[in-house]
Design an enzyme around this catalytic site. Structure first.
Site, PDB file in Angstrom:
ATOM      1  N   HIS A  78     -52.379  11.658  -0.496  1.00 38.47           N
ATOM      2  CA  HIS A  78     -53.554   9.968  -0.713  1.00 38.47           C
ATOM      3  C   HIS A  78     -54.250  10.690  -2.032  1.00 38.47           C
ATOM      4  O   HIS A  78     -55.190   9.827  -2.283  1.00 38.47           O
ATOM      5  CB  HIS A  78     -55.167  10.315   0.729  1.00 38.47           C
ATOM      6  N   VAL A 107     -52.936   7.306  -5.328  1.00 40.09           N
ATOM      7  CA  VAL A 107     -54.469   6.449  -6.044  1.00 40.09           C
ATOM      8  C   VAL A 107     -54.218   6.415  -7.768  1.00 40.09           C
ATOM      9  O   VAL A 107     -53.527   5.373  -8.506  1.00 40.09           O
ATOM     10  CB  VAL A 107     -55.255   7.006  -5.998  1.00 40.09           C
ATOM     11  N   SER A 145     -58.376  14.130  -7.512  1.00 36.02           N
ATOM     12  CA  SER A 145     -59.251  13.341  -8.063  1.00 36.02           C
ATOM     13  C   SER A 145     -59.775  13.287  -6.752  1.00 36.02           C
ATOM     14  O   SER A 145     -60.588  12.742  -6.759  1.00 36.02           O
ATOM     15  CB  SER A 145     -58.340  11.879  -8.591  1.00 36.02           C
ATOM     16  N   GLY A 174     -52.133   8.958  -8.865  1.00 36.18           N
ATOM     17  CA  GLY A 174     -51.074  10.150  -9.347  1.00 36.18           C
ATOM     18  C   GLY A 174     -51.346  11.888  -8.659  1.00 36.18           C
ATOM     19  O   GLY A 174     -53.052  12.124  -8.036  1.00 36.18           O
ATOM     20  N   ASP A 183     -46.541  12.051  16.418  1.00 39.15           N
ATOM     21  CA  ASP A 183     -45.083  11.440  17.326  1.00 39.15           C
ATOM     22  C   ASP A 183     -45.228  13.099  18.467  1.00 39.15           C
ATOM     23  O   ASP A 183     -46.401  13.126  19.067  1.00 39.15           O
ATOM     24  CB  ASP A 183     -43.665  12.175  16.700  1.00 39.15           C
ATOM     25  N   ASP A 199     -40.170  17.814  12.636  1.00 38.11           N
ATOM     26  CA  ASP A 199     -38.632  18.069  13.030  1.00 38.11           C
ATOM     27  C   ASP A 199     -39.085  16.193  12.298  1.00 38.11           C
ATOM     28  O   ASP A 199     -39.067  15.899  11.560  1.00 38.11           O
ATOM     29  CB  ASP A 199     -39.005  18.324  14.638  1.00 38.11           C
ATOM     30  N   THR A 231     -44.216  15.611  19.803  1.00 38.17           N
ATOM     31  CA  THR A 231     -44.183  16.892  18.158  1.00 38.17           C
ATOM     32  C   THR A 231     -45.555  16.815  17.308  1.00 38.17           C
ATOM     33  O   THR A 231     -44.514  16.986  16.499  1.00 38.17           O
ATOM     34  CB  THR A 231     -43.061  17.460  18.801  1.00 38.17           C
TER      35      THR A 231
END
Length: 326
Positions: free
Chosen positions: A66, A70, A76, A72, A243, A250, A245
């Site tokens: 995240h 935006v 920020s 880089g 998922d 993995d 796990t």
């Protein structure tokens, strides 16, 4: 200016150059003399945080996505609103559920004891993310360092550039190939979904207003609807594991996707798309190969539009730009 600027022109001037040049301006020996123990300190601090919060590793990994998406990889996302002119990137609804921003400051405090004023918050985000991958069972990734922190941020850019839950395969591929990743790397970076969970608020549209062509395992859909029983969740806090796990890095994400048990439409999409289906099958069958490609993709992600040298700063406090205290 101590707050986040929403001026797109100013933001464009502050963002780093292309990935190839940005990465070349970083160095694997950047802190050799100024803070030689930086990686060991970050690893110890991340481990300490993980021991009190098993979900922290997924949160650190999500944080770098995240941040880098935006402006880089410039920290920020850590800048807070000043209450006067502008709002932080966290105002964007697409940053809902982002956690551990304050933990970056805890790591920063430990580094300030060892080497004051040397290590940027942007480098700490990148190091915390790569340590999170390793500590949860994933590959040991070596990344170049030397990122500087942005003096600006843009919640409007967060709205524009962070992908929505309903993103298509082609839209997803465009985002990551534009960052210099090849096709395999783009699908590997999506494998970061092997850690953590998704909030019901981001799933209910798929569950209750499915788009044509999207498919989901019937029993898995029933399970999700038990966990997210309404199109309008009573609370935004309910989350579903990414998922089977969710605390282990993995290749289970790809195995689940092939069984129709991906949380998002793009998960089903990559298992059927003619450009990506064979890659999903390869990653599902060969964990070490997935690790290898993910490592390459992570280095490219973490070098996206970085600020180096005088183009940024090393913030004293990660949630405030330095000149707020001048």
């Amino acid at each position: 200016m101590g707050s986040c600027s929403v001026s797109f022109l100013l933001a464009a001037l502050m963002v780093g150059v292309s990935i190839g040049l940005s990465e070349s301006q970083l160095s694997y020996n950047y802190y050799k003399y100024s803070c030689p123990n930086v990686e060991a300190i970050v690893k110890q601090e991340v481990l300490s945080i993980f021991l009190t919060d098993a979900t922290a590793l997924a949160a650190f990994l999500r944080l770098i996505f995240h941040d880098c998406q935006v402006q880089g990889c410039d920290a920020s996302i850590l800048i807070d609103s000043d209450g006067l002119k502008t709002d932080s990137e966290m105002v964007s609804s697409k940053n809902f559920g982002i956690r551990n921003r304050e933990k970056i400051q805890l790591i920063k405090n430990a580094l300030e004891v060892e080497c004051p004023g040397q290590v940027s918050c942007a480098d700490i985000i990148a190091l915390a993310a790569k340590e999170s991958v390793a500590l949860s069972g994933g590959p040991e990734i070596h990344i170049p360092l030397g990122r500087k922190d942005s003096r600006i941020c843009s919640h409007k850019k967060s709205d524009i550039h962070l992908p929505s839950p309903g993103i298509t395969v082609d839209e997803f591929l465009h985002i990551f190939t534009s960052k210099g990743m090849n096709l395999e790397e783009s699908i590997a970076i999506l494998g970061a979904h092997t850690l953590g969970a998704a909030h019901c608020i981001n799933l209910v549209s798929r569950l209750y207003d499915p788009i044509p062509g999207d498919q989901i395992n019937y029993s898995f859909e029933l399970l999700l609807k038990l966990q997210c029983p309404s199109k309008n969740p009573l609370t935004n806090l309910t989350a579903v594991p990414n998922d089977s796990t969710p605390l282990i890095f993995d290749n289970q994400y790809y195995r689940d996707v092939l069984m129709g048990k991906g949380l998002f439409a793009v998960d089903f999409g990559i298992s059927r798309h003619p450009r990506t289906a064979s890659i999903v099958n390869r990653f599902a069958a060969k964990k070490n190969y997935f690790f290898q490609v993910f490592s390459s993709a992570f280095v490219k992600l973490s070098a996206t539009n970085v600020l180096t040298e005088s183009k940024g700063e090393v913030r004293k406090i990660c949630n405030q730009v330095n000149n707020k205290y001048v």
